[in-house]
Enzyme design. Structure first.
Site, PDB file in Angstrom:
ATOM      1  N   LYS A 110       0.870  -1.179   0.000  1.00 50.61           N
ATOM      2  CA  LYS A 110       0.000   0.000   0.000  1.00 50.61           C
ATOM      3  C   LYS A 110       0.905   1.226   0.000  1.00 50.61           C
ATOM      4  CE  LYS A 110      -3.817   2.163   2.493  1.00 50.61           C
ATOM      5  NZ  LYS A 110      -4.698   2.056   3.660  1.00 50.61           N
ATOM      6  N   LYS A 138      -2.055  -1.617  -3.895  1.00 49.66           N
ATOM      7  CA  LYS A 138      -2.919  -0.444  -3.862  1.00 49.66           C
ATOM      8  C   LYS A 138      -2.080   0.812  -3.948  1.00 49.66           C
ATOM      9  CE  LYS A 138      -6.330   1.892  -0.950  1.00 49.66           C
ATOM     10  NZ  LYS A 138      -7.016   1.971   0.332  1.00 49.66           N
TER      11      LYS A 138
HETATM   12 ZN    ZN Z   1      -5.829   3.252   7.679  1.00 44.81          ZN
END
Ligand code: ZN
Length: 324
Positions: free
Chosen positions: A197, A249
């Site tokens: 992420k 992501k």
């Molecule tokens: Zn978070």
């Protein structure tokens, strides 16, 4: 030299539509899609998210109807995000068995028992400072936060969640959650880890949707967008800690990362086409600059082509209505 050029004519397979369809390498079906939803407590009516045309915050009290509509269109999985009115320093409402997180999971499962309900597992929607964990001094404290992630996961599991999706980017979060779930009788519950992420500028519209007022930034725990090898390390580590599915992501700016992880891991891989990716397409289409449906098809197709098995996307409802 009698050889005629060209012998190889790749255009032979592109000559007609049927043949083009038959040799198409990738497709997207509703089996691949997960629809992220925002559920807000103490809200009377659907609240449009200005920066994400077509997306609303769903009032908790209307969640049943919303879930039935989503399921009725053939969507098979949702990822739940709470918009909390009970924020505190630690985000403790998220592990309250009567808090918003538990209530929305229960309600969604009751409304459509066959729908897969995936619980986004983090604290940023529940903390007053908007960070993904407990602040000690000037920093989000890793080990204290992963303990709380374990508590939140057990509450989500008890509420009926079908999968836990930790997104806090704390070290050791997958192992801590696995151990907490196993210790509470949920050894069969899978974990989809937000492994890679990135600290991305593409999350802007989401923050408005989820009501996060972030103080500072998340660069001390989310990844530097300019790093690729580090994403492989994160993914390998999560796999070793017991993740069942890995995630990248955002999606489109990180297709290289996705493709490399695909080559290194045998686990299913998910990609999150985030709010900023959605907004860019919607606003460009509204301005008449692009053909929305074709661009959506192309972006989702490219995410599959790069190696994703599953895609979290705000376009899931559009695909369910219009087809891929
Ligand atoms: Zn978070």
């Amino acid at each position: 030299m009698s050889q005629q050029f060209p012998i190889t004519r790749l255009r032979r397979l592109r000559a007609n539509q049927t043949l083009r369809d038959m040799v198409q390498e990738n497709t997207v079906t509703l089996n691949d899609l997960i629809y992220p939803i925002f559920v807000e407590e103490e809200l009377d009516d659907y609240a449009p998210v200005e920066s994400m045309p077509g997306i609303n915050r769903i009032p908790e009290r209307k969640l049943d109807a919303a879930i039935k509509e989503i399921a009725g269109l053939g969507i098979k999985a949702v990822m739940t995000f709470g918009v909390s009115r009970h924020k505190d320093e630690d985000g403790s409402d998220s592990w309250n068995p009567n808090g918003l997180l538990a209530r929305m999971i229960k309600r969604a499962k009751d409304a459509a028992p066959d729908m897969l309900v995936i619980s986004d597992t983090c604290f940023c929607e529940y903390t007053s400072h908007g960070h993904c964990g407990v602040i000690h001094g000037n920093d989000v404290h890793n080990d204290h936060t992963i303990e709380n992630l374990g508590r939140q996961s057990v509450v989500a599991a008890e509420a009926g969640a079908d999968m836990i999706a930790p997104s806090a980017m704390m070290d050791g979060q997958v192992a801590a959650i696995r151990s907490a779930l196993d210790g509470s009788g949920f050894s069969g519950l899978p974990i989809m880890a937000y492994s890679s992420k990135f600290a991305s500028a593409f999350y802007g519209p989401f923050r408005a949707a989820a009501g996060c007022d972030l103080q500072g930034d998340r660069k001390a725990y989310q990844m530097n967008p300019l790093n690729g090898r580090e994403a492989l390390r994160e993914s390998i580590t999560d796999e070793a800690e017991g993740a069942d599915i890995l995630m990248v992501k955002p999606a489109l700016p990180y297709l290289d990362v996705l493709s490399q992880i695909r080559q290194r891991s045998l686990l299913p891989i998910a990609a999150y086409q985030v709010s900023g990716e959605y907004a860019m397409i919607k606003f460009a289409a509204q301005a008449g600059a692009i053909d929305e449906h074709r661009v959506v098809r192309e972006t989702l197709g490219s995410i599959k082509r790069a190696g994703a098995d599953l895609i979290m996307t705000y376009f899931a409802m559009d695909i369910a209505r219009q087809g891929f």
